[in-house]
Every structure is written in structure tokens, then in C-alpha cells.
Design an enzyme around this catalytic site. Structure first.
Site, PDB file in Angstrom:
ATOM      1  N   GLU A 107       0.965  -1.221  -0.017  1.00 57.04           N
ATOM      2  CA  GLU A 107      -0.040  -0.076   0.097  1.00 57.04           C
ATOM      3  C   GLU A 107       0.860   1.358   0.012  1.00 57.04           C
ATOM      4  O   GLU A 107       0.462   2.196  -0.751  1.00 57.04           O
ATOM      5  CB  GLU A 107      -0.824  -0.101   1.134  1.00 57.04           C
ATOM      6  CG  GLU A 107      -2.109  -1.331   1.311  1.00 57.04           C
ATOM      7  CD  GLU A 107      -1.626  -2.430   1.728  1.00 57.04           C
ATOM      8  OE1 GLU A 107      -0.340  -2.787   2.199  1.00 57.04           O
ATOM      9  OE2 GLU A 107      -2.405  -3.374   1.937  1.00 57.04           O
TER      10      GLU A 107
ATOM     11  N   LYS B 120      23.860  -0.778   0.787  1.00 59.97           N
ATOM     12  CA  LYS B 120      23.065  -1.722   1.363  1.00 59.97           C
ATOM     13  C   LYS B 120      23.160  -1.582   2.911  1.00 59.97           C
ATOM     14  O   LYS B 120      24.192  -1.204   3.344  1.00 59.97           O
ATOM     15  CB  LYS B 120      23.819  -3.215   1.141  1.00 59.97           C
ATOM     16  CG  LYS B 120      23.521  -3.206  -0.568  1.00 59.97           C
ATOM     17  CD  LYS B 120      22.827  -4.494  -0.744  1.00 59.97           C
ATOM     18  CE  LYS B 120      22.519  -4.467  -2.117  1.00 59.97           C
ATOM     19  NZ  LYS B 120      21.706  -5.544  -2.529  1.00 59.97           N
TER      20      LYS B 120
ATOM     21  N   ARG C 132      10.448   0.526  -4.013  1.00 60.28           N
ATOM     22  CA  ARG C 132      10.995  -0.626  -4.605  1.00 60.28           C
ATOM     23  C   ARG C 132      11.039  -1.876  -3.639  1.00 60.28           C
ATOM     24  O   ARG C 132      11.509  -1.734  -2.694  1.00 60.28           O
ATOM     25  CB  ARG C 132      12.317  -0.424  -5.164  1.00 60.28           C
ATOM     26  CG  ARG C 132      12.669  -1.319  -6.438  1.00 60.28           C
ATOM     27  CD  ARG C 132      13.919  -1.094  -6.909  1.00 60.28           C
ATOM     28  NE  ARG C 132      14.666  -2.348  -7.165  1.00 60.28           N
ATOM     29  CZ  ARG C 132      14.197  -3.157  -8.465  1.00 60.28           C
ATOM     30  NH1 ARG C 132      13.457  -2.633  -9.217  1.00 60.28           N
ATOM     31  NH2 ARG C 132      14.565  -4.600  -8.805  1.00 60.28           N
TER      32      ARG C 132
ATOM     33  N   TRP D 276      20.541 -13.062  -3.437  1.00 55.10           N
ATOM     34  CA  TRP D 276      19.189 -12.211  -3.683  1.00 55.10           C
ATOM     35  C   TRP D 276      17.954 -13.139  -3.455  1.00 55.10           C
ATOM     36  O   TRP D 276      17.008 -13.202  -3.956  1.00 55.10           O
ATOM     37  CB  TRP D 276      19.315 -11.765  -5.064  1.00 55.10           C
ATOM     38  CG  TRP D 276      20.073 -10.594  -5.086  1.00 55.10           C
ATOM     39  CD1 TRP D 276      20.809 -10.207  -4.208  1.00 55.10           C
ATOM     40  CD2 TRP D 276      20.768  -9.980  -6.114  1.00 55.10           C
ATOM     41  NE1 TRP D 276      21.731  -8.984  -4.539  1.00 55.10           N
ATOM     42  CE2 TRP D 276      21.556  -9.008  -5.827  1.00 55.10           C
ATOM     43  CE3 TRP D 276      20.346 -10.199  -7.714  1.00 55.10           C
ATOM     44  CZ2 TRP D 276      22.215  -8.224  -6.797  1.00 55.10           C
ATOM     45  CZ3 TRP D 276      21.162  -9.097  -8.618  1.00 55.10           C
ATOM     46  CH2 TRP D 276      21.818  -8.266  -8.128  1.00 55.10           C
TER      47      TRP D 276
ATOM     48  N   HIS E 126      23.728   4.131 -15.046  1.00 51.10           N
ATOM     49  CA  HIS E 126      22.885   4.494 -13.929  1.00 51.10           C
ATOM     50  C   HIS E 126      21.872   5.802 -14.123  1.00 51.10           C
ATOM     51  O   HIS E 126      21.144   6.222 -13.430  1.00 51.10           O
ATOM     52  CB  HIS E 126      23.321   4.787 -12.608  1.00 51.10           C
ATOM     53  CG  HIS E 126      23.856   3.048 -12.378  1.00 51.10           C
ATOM     54  ND1 HIS E 126      25.074   2.818 -12.725  1.00 51.10           N
ATOM     55  CD2 HIS E 126      23.283   1.986 -11.534  1.00 51.10           C
ATOM     56  CE1 HIS E 126      25.274   1.459 -12.301  1.00 51.10           C
ATOM     57  NE2 HIS E 126      24.327   0.944 -11.827  1.00 51.10           N
TER      58      HIS E 126
HETATM   59  N1  GLN Z   1      23.664  -9.558 -17.324  1.00 52.69           N
HETATM   60  C1  GLN Z   1      23.022  -8.610 -16.552  1.00 52.69           C
HETATM   61  C2  GLN Z   1      22.453  -7.615 -17.071  1.00 52.69           C
HETATM   62  O1  GLN Z   1      22.940  -6.933 -18.156  1.00 52.69           O
HETATM   63  C3  GLN Z   1      23.660  -8.130 -15.260  1.00 52.69           C
HETATM   64  C4  GLN Z   1      22.858  -7.195 -14.295  1.00 52.69           C
HETATM   65  C5  GLN Z   1      23.789  -6.819 -12.981  1.00 52.69           C
HETATM   66  O2  GLN Z   1      25.049  -6.593 -13.027  1.00 52.69           O
HETATM   67  N2  GLN Z   1      23.245  -6.495 -12.044  1.00 52.69           N
HETATM   68  O3  GLN Z   1      20.998  -7.016 -16.740  1.00 52.69           O
END
Ligand code: GLN
Ligand code: ZN
Length: 754
Positions: free
Chosen positions: A22, A124, A514, A560, A693
Site C-alpha cells: 500500500e 546496502k 521498490r 538475492w 545509472h
Molecule cells: N547480465 C545482467 C544484465 O545485463 C547483469 C546485471 C547486473 O549486473 N546486475 O542486466
């Protein structure tokens, strides 16, 4: 007879995102519109989520609930707002007028950035997958408590316990822009907390918790007397204080802060089930016996035994090992064959209640049934054929040290140079191409049953065709299929491996709005069928160039996911490695000569204490090598790492023995290369020359210069030219423009070689 504990039962912290996400939904709506209506909804949601979880905790019979008021994004960010140190560059953002706390918009800008100002860094939280917003401090930072909104939020009932990030941990996690030591501000931050404690006392708050998980890491012993002095001062303000550590051994915390009048210590008895010799029994031990960060049902008999032993030494309260932030809300509504073995947030709250009543000798009939069910689940799990696969275990027993070794690197280099026929400074990408709205939509349609599996598959094949054509046009040397079929690089494989389970609604906050849905490794891992070979074959059939096979490495597959607690992590890693080894063999049989095994998370599982790190790195490297060493010398193994501070992993990069390692480097210049060279590293390396990024297209000159600088430490035949991570979050326009820049830079640099 010992004193009675300050309270009997609680949890260490609570999730904020909501059982059906939510908070995510209302947050994103508010960010999108900024409207008063959405602000009101966001505020109401945060209040309601908080009240609901408190009610759930109390209705399960726990006598204390942690509370933080309305929290919208991250507790460390909340602390920066509370201490009045959100970054100056956002100071022109007006205070929020309306239902949200005054500094909300500034805090959101700090976390997310604005059109003109970058966000604060995010990293993290200890060794978890939760990310916090890194406080930005300097030598001249002044702290100014800003608690009006918070104080209005907090209910002054004896059952509710405000929780704050402790002064030591807050500063240990901060960064400074001027080289000063954030911890120099320890006394100054504590002074603000003292003012806060006075205000809380006036409002009749019965107890306050300070979280100090940084005390489980390797703390400079010279700092500990200051930590003690600071808490001595805080205690003197007369509010009962609990100091809580988690993710490691509480000994340093308990030794440092014993006997100064704290009301209690919160300790993690799951990560570190030691005997706690430092605890004298003077303070209440808030015993974190129910695992707050993994998903397994508690063995109630064992837990009760531990609690009873501890309570012979002093007052004990029952709690979770850490905040329930790290696990999904509830197992109810999931239909999993292994449901009986699991406990998510609500189930863990229930377990705390059952244990606390048992410890006081007040078990109800229902509690006794819970003990019986826990016993039955433990027995069932221990013997279940769902977990134990004799073939996997046999294969693992047959692994020899030789299986983790390839031919010498020099020989590999030589034969690969002959067979692959690549130019110097070969260009490539990290694997994924833009996950467009159409791709996501096709996946949603498949989930809803609006399109068939075949239609979905065809749509993905079309995407592969497009990605190959674009790479051909760009003139890249080593192509990829683009990973359109992967929702997530771990989930995609976990869905195809035996021994892994997925949830429908097991969402956990990763950062801000997220959320992720980590799969659960519950049994011996094996690969019933090839997982990526068809995609490779499809792509390779569309081009004469090399196409890289693309896999997620064993450590990332663990990092993960929720992992087994009934065998060493290294064993699970080796099982995943054997599955990947078989996949690699199949890829090679299908014609792949280059295979990339991604390990972006290798640093994340690094133990918090340095003395435990070498053992981890040994099994982690061993698993990667087990996955990748089954191939002939002419097969070129690549790996990719990101989000890492490489300097402490330089030796590890070499130990992995991959033929080519691509790393995130666009943002920290090419320093990593110099460090690698110094270590005598002589394998291939692809320092990312484009920071993916951000949507920004790098200038030609910028990439030219990065390559020139890289060439001062790396031989042109070992230097690869690539972006610093996958492109799945990027759009096509900037992807094409940036790759164009990258290919041109490589061509120019090659021309200068002769
Ligand atoms: N092979 C993955 C990608 O290109 C690697 C992603 C990552 O390093 N988190 O999305
Ligand atoms: Zn990456």
C-alpha cells in the site's frame, strides 16, 4: 530469582511497505501528482499501516510494539531529517504544508534527486538487501533536532516503544565530503537525542530503543569509551533505554554498555547463538530468538530451551533477531508445498507470543498445539524428499579440487586469441537491453492469461531479433541476446531450478518504493532442463558474430534469495554451481565460445567482521570456479561485478580466474585498473566506460579519455570496452547513442595502436 523484565515480548522492528504494498502505491501516486489529495492518502496510509501492525502485535499477546511514527522511505533518511541534516543543496525545497511531515518533500528529493540536483548515495544496510540513504556530513555540520512531526505521531502508551537509529550507527554509516570523520560528531548527535528523550519523557513515553547494529562490526576499540560515555549521558535523562544490535555478535555492545543503567540489550541470537558471557543479568535481555531475516519456521522447543537457560541468569524478553522489514508479511495466501516449514512476518509475531507465554509458564492449549506443529514441521522438513536429492548429493561428493581449476591462464589466452579472432579493445555489453514497456506488458498479459505462452515467446524472439540487428548496426564485436525474457536475473533462473520456490505476494522492501520478491531455496538444487540454450541458439542463428551465453552466478543466486538454514551456505552454492556447470556445458555444445557468469552480488555476502571474510571468499570463489571450470581452454569465461568497492576485492577478482571481468568503473575513474595491475592481474578486464545509472549520453571525448587512461595500465588485447552494467533500465535512444560513442572510441583507440 531474577528481576522481572522491562517487558515480556516484542519484535525488534516492523516493515513499513504494507501487506499489499500500500505504501508503495500511495508513494508513487504522490510523487507523480504532488497533489494535496495524494499527500493525504499517503499520510493516511502510513498511519494506518503503523496502527495495523501495532494492533496485530498486541493482539498476538505481545506487550510491546516498536513504533517510528509515519515513515515513508527509509529509517536512516528519517534520522537525517530528525537531526536537521538533510543536504543543503535541497534547502530551497519548501516545507510541506498539509498532511505530510514538514520535511517530506526535502527528504524525497534527498532520496530521489531532482532535475538539477543528484540524490544522496544509497547503499546496502549491513549484509542485507535493504538499502538506506547515506547521510552526507562535513566537519562543520550542525545538528538541529526537528522532532515536532514525529512527536505528534507517537502515541504515549506503555505498549509502544519508539525506535531510533542510534548515534554511533548513524555516524558509522554517514559519509563526509571533506575527509573529516563523521564519528567526530558522536557527542553532538547524542546531545540532540538527549533533547528528544526529554521531550519523549514529557509525553510519558515508557521506553525507547536505539538500534546500534554497527557495534557488531569491527569497531575501533578506541571509540568504545566514547560510546559508553554518550549512553551514560542519555541514560541520565530518565527514559528507560534499550540498545539493540543485530546481524552479529552482541558482545562488544554488551561489554561496552553494561552497568550504566540501560533498561535492556536487544541481541540477535540467530546470527550469533553464543553464550553472551558479557551479559551480567542486570539489564533485561531482549532475546532475538525468532529469525527476523530468513523465512523458516522457528523450532519452538529449541528456542524455548535457549530462553529458559538465559532466564536463569537474568530477566529475559522474547523478540525477533532483527526488524521484520526483511521478510514478507504473511504466508497466508501462498500455496506452497513447503508452507508448513515457513514463517513470514505475521507468523513470526505469533511465534514470539507463543514463546513468551511458554517462558512464563502460561501456555494456552493453542500454544501447546503450536509447539506440536513446530515439532512436526521440523521432523517433516528434516526427512522430506522435497529437500533431499540423492543425485545432487552424490554429484557433490564426487567433486574434486581439480574440478575447480582450468588450464593455465596463459595457455587459455593463447588459444582464445587464435580461435575467437577478436580485434584489440573488443566491444561488448553486459547482457540486458532496454526492458521496454512492451516487454513488461507482454509479461503482464501472459500472467493474466491474455496471451498464450507461445505468443509471449514469439514476442521475446522478435525482441532478440531487434537487439541483434541493432548491435550489428552499431558494430559491436561480441553480441548478446538482450535478456528480454528475464523479469529478474535471479528469479528467471530460480523458476527453472529444482529446490527453489517462488511466492505470489512475498514482497520485501529493497529501497524506497521498490520491492523485490526473493525466491526461497528450500532443497537440494538441480537443473531439470537447459535454461538458456534456446535463447542463445536463437540469437546465434541471427548473426555471424560471437554471441555470449549469459548466466547468473552461484553467489548472486544465493545473495538475492532466502537461503537454507539446514546446511552450510557453501554447500548450497556448490549445488547451484553444479547446475550452472551443466548449463555451461550445454551452451558450449550449442556452439557458444564465450559465456558470461554474472556475480554482481559477490561483495554483498561478505561477512561484517573481517576475520570471517577469508572463509567466505574461499567458498564463494570455489563455487564460481566449480561452475566455470568444466570447459576447454578455448571457451572464454566472462564475469561481471557491480555495486562494489573493488579495492578490497582485487585478490578475489584474480582468484575467480575468469578470462574477462567487466566491472563498474565509470564513476570512480580507472583506479581499479591500476590496483589490478599492481596485484599482477593479467587476465582480460572491461572497466565500464559509460555509467548506465543515468540516462546521460557520455561525450565522445570523455570515453576517449577513459580508454586512453585504461590503456596506461592494461594491454590492448586484454582491455574490453563496455558499459558498466546491464541496460535493462535504460531507454533505447540513450542506449543507441551511448553505444555509438563507445564503439567509436574503441575504433579510434585501435587506430592509434598501429
Ligand atoms: N547480465 C545482467 C544484465 O545485463 C547483469 C546485471 C547486473 O549486473 N546486475 O542486466
Ligand atoms: Zn552490473
Amino acid at each position: 530469582m531474577t528481576n522481572s523484565p522491562i517487558f515480556h515480548s516484542t519484535v525488534t522492528g516492523v516493515p513499513r511497505i504494507g501487506p499489499n504494498r500500500e505504501l508503495k502505491k500511495t508513494l508513487e501516486a504522490y510523487w507523480k501528482t504532488g497533489s494535496a489529495d495524494d499527500a493525504q492518502k499517503l499520510s493516511d496510509t502510513a498511519y494506518t499501516l503503523n496502527a495495523d501492525i501495532t494492533e496485530r502485535i498486541l493482539s498476538e499477546g505481545l506487550d510491546q510494539a516498536p513504533t517510528v511514527g509515519r515513515s515513508f522511505y527509509d529509517a536512516v533518511l528519517d534520522t537525517s531529517a530528525l537531526l536537521g541534516v538533510l543536504p543543503q543543496r535541497f534547502s530551497d525545497i519548501p516545507d510541506h504544508e498539509g498532511p505530510l511531515p514538514r520535511h517530506s518533500d526535502t527528504a524525497f528529493a534527498t532520496a530521489r534527486g531532482t532535475a538539477s540536483q543528484p540524490a544522496s548515495a544509497m547503499t546496502k544496510w549491513f549484509d542485507t538487501n535493504y538499502h538506506y540513504i547515506v547521510p552526507e556530513l562535513a566537519a562543520n555540520t550542525t545538528f538541529r533536532l526537528n522532532a515536532t512531526d514525529l512527536l505528534n505521531d507517537l502515541a504515549a502508551t506503555p505498549q509502544s516503544r519508539p525506535v531510533f537509529v542510534g548515534p554511533f550507527t548513524y555516524l558509522a554509516l554517514s559519509r563526509t565530503s571533506d575527509g573529516s570523520q563523521a564519528l567526530d560528531h558522536l557527542e553532538a548527535v547524542a546531545q540532540q537525542y538527549a533533547v528528544l528523550l526529554d521531550a519523549l519523557k514529557q509525553r510519558g513515553i515508557a521506553c525507547v530503543q536505539f538500534d546500534e547494529p554497527a557495534l557488531v562490526t569491527n569497531v575501533d576499540p578506541g571509540l568504545l569509551p566514547r560510546v559508553r560515555a554518550v549512553y551514560q549521558e542519555l541514560v541520565s535523562h530518565g527514559v528507560p533505554l534499550i540498545v539493540t544490535t543485530y546481524f552479529g555478535d552482541a558482545t562488544v555492545c554488551v561489554e561496552t554498555l553494561s552497568g550504566i543503567g540501560l533498561a535492556g540489550f536487544g541481541v540477535d541470537l540467530v546470527t550469533s547463538p553464543g553464550a553472551l558471557p558479557a551479559w551480567t543479568g542486570e539489564e533485561t535481555l531482549v532475546a532475538g530468538i525468532v529469525d527476523g531475516r530468513n523465512v523458516w519456521r522457528t523450532n519452538l522447543d529449541q528456542a524455548l530451551g535457549t530462553l529458559q537457560k538465559l532466564s536463569e541468569r537474568g530477566p529475559v524478553a522474547v523478540s525477533t533477531s532483527c526488524s521484520l522489514l526483511h521478510v514478507p508479511y504473511t504466508i497466508a495466501g501462498e500455496d506452497l508445498a513447503i508452507s508448513d516449514w515457513l514463517a513470514f512476518g505475521w507468523e513470526k509475531i505469533h511465534e514470539v507470543g507463543v514463546l513468551a507465554r511458554a517462558l512464563r509458564g502460561e501456555s494456552t492449549e493453542a500454544d501447546l498445539a503450536d509447539f506440536a506443529a513446530s515439532r512436526a514441521a521440523a521432523a517433516d522438513r528434516a526427512a522430506s524428499p522435497l529437500i533431499h536429492n540423492p543425485h545432487v548429493q552424490q554429484a557433490l561428493r564426487e567433486v574434486t579440487e581439480a574440478d575447480r581449476h582450468r588450464e593455465a591462464a596463459d595457455l587459455r589466452k593463447k588459444v582464445q586469441a587464435e580461435t575467437l579472432n577478436l580485434p584489440p579493445l573488443p566491444t561488448t555489453t553486459i547482457g540486458s537491453f532496454p526492458q521496454t514497456p512492451q516487454i513488461r506488458q507482454a509479461r503482464a498479459q501472459l500472467r493474466r492469461g491474455d496471451i498464450s505462452a507461445q505468443q509471449y515467446h514469439d514476442a521475446m524472439v522478435d525482441e532478440v531479433k531487434l537487439v541483434i540487428a541493432k548491435q550489428e548496426e552499431l558494430g559491436l564485436d561480441v553480441l548478446v541476446h538482450g535478456e528480454p525474457e528475464r523479469n529478474d536475473m535471479v528469479q528467471y533462473f530460480s523458476e527453472q531450478l529444482a529446490g527453489y520456490a517462488a511466492t505470489h505476494n512475498g514482497w520485501v522492501q529493497s529501497y524506497g518504493s521498490r520491492c523485490v520478491r526473493p525466491p526461497i531455496i528450500f532443497g537440494d538444487v538441480s537443473r531439470p532442463a537447459p535454461m538458456t540454450v534456446d535463447w542463445y541458439t536463437t540469437a546465434a542463428g541471427l548473426t555471424d558474430k560471437h554471441v555470449k551465453g549469459m548466466l547468473t552466478g552461484p553467489i548472486t543466486m544465493l545473495a538475492w534469495s532466502f537461503v537454507r538454514d539446514d546446511q552450510p551456505l557453501g554447500t548450497t552454492a556448490d549445488q547451484v554451481a553444479l547446475a550452472l556447470r551443466a548449463e555451461i556445458a550445454d551452451l558450449v555444445a550449442a556452439g557458444a565460445q564465450i559465456i558470461q557468469v554474472d556475480e554482481p552480488a559477490i561483495r554483498e555476502l561478505l561477512p561484517l567482521r573481517v576475520e570471517q571474510q577469508p572463509a567466505y571468499l574461499r567458498w564463494a570463489v570455489g563455487a564460481f570456479r566449480l561452475a566455470t571450470s568444466g570447459v576447454a581452454p578455448e571457451v572464454q569465461i566472462h564475469t561481471h561485478m557491480c555495486y562494489s568497492e573493488f579495492n578490497e576485492l582485487i585478490d578475489t577478482v584474480a582468484d575467480l580466474d575468469a578470462d574477462v571481468t567487466s566491472i563498474e568503473a565509470a564513476r570512480n575513474g580507472m583506479q581499479v585498473l591500476a590496483a589490478l595491475k599492481e596485484e599482477g592481474y593479467e587476465l582480460g578486464v572491461g572497466p565500464g566506460v559509460w555509467d548506465i545509472h543515468s540516462p546521460r549520453v557520455p561525450a565522445q571525448q570523455e570515453v576517449d579519455e577513459l580508454l586512453a587512461s585504461a590503456l596506461t595500465s592494461v594491454d590492448p588485447h586484454l582491455l574490453w570496452v563496455n558499459p558498466d552494467c546491464g541496460l535493462k533500465t535504460r531507454g533505447w535512444p540513450e542506449t543507441l547513442a551511448s553505444l555509438q560513442v563507445l564503439v567509436s572510441a574503441a575504433i579510434k583507440a585501435r587506430a592509434q595502436l598501429v
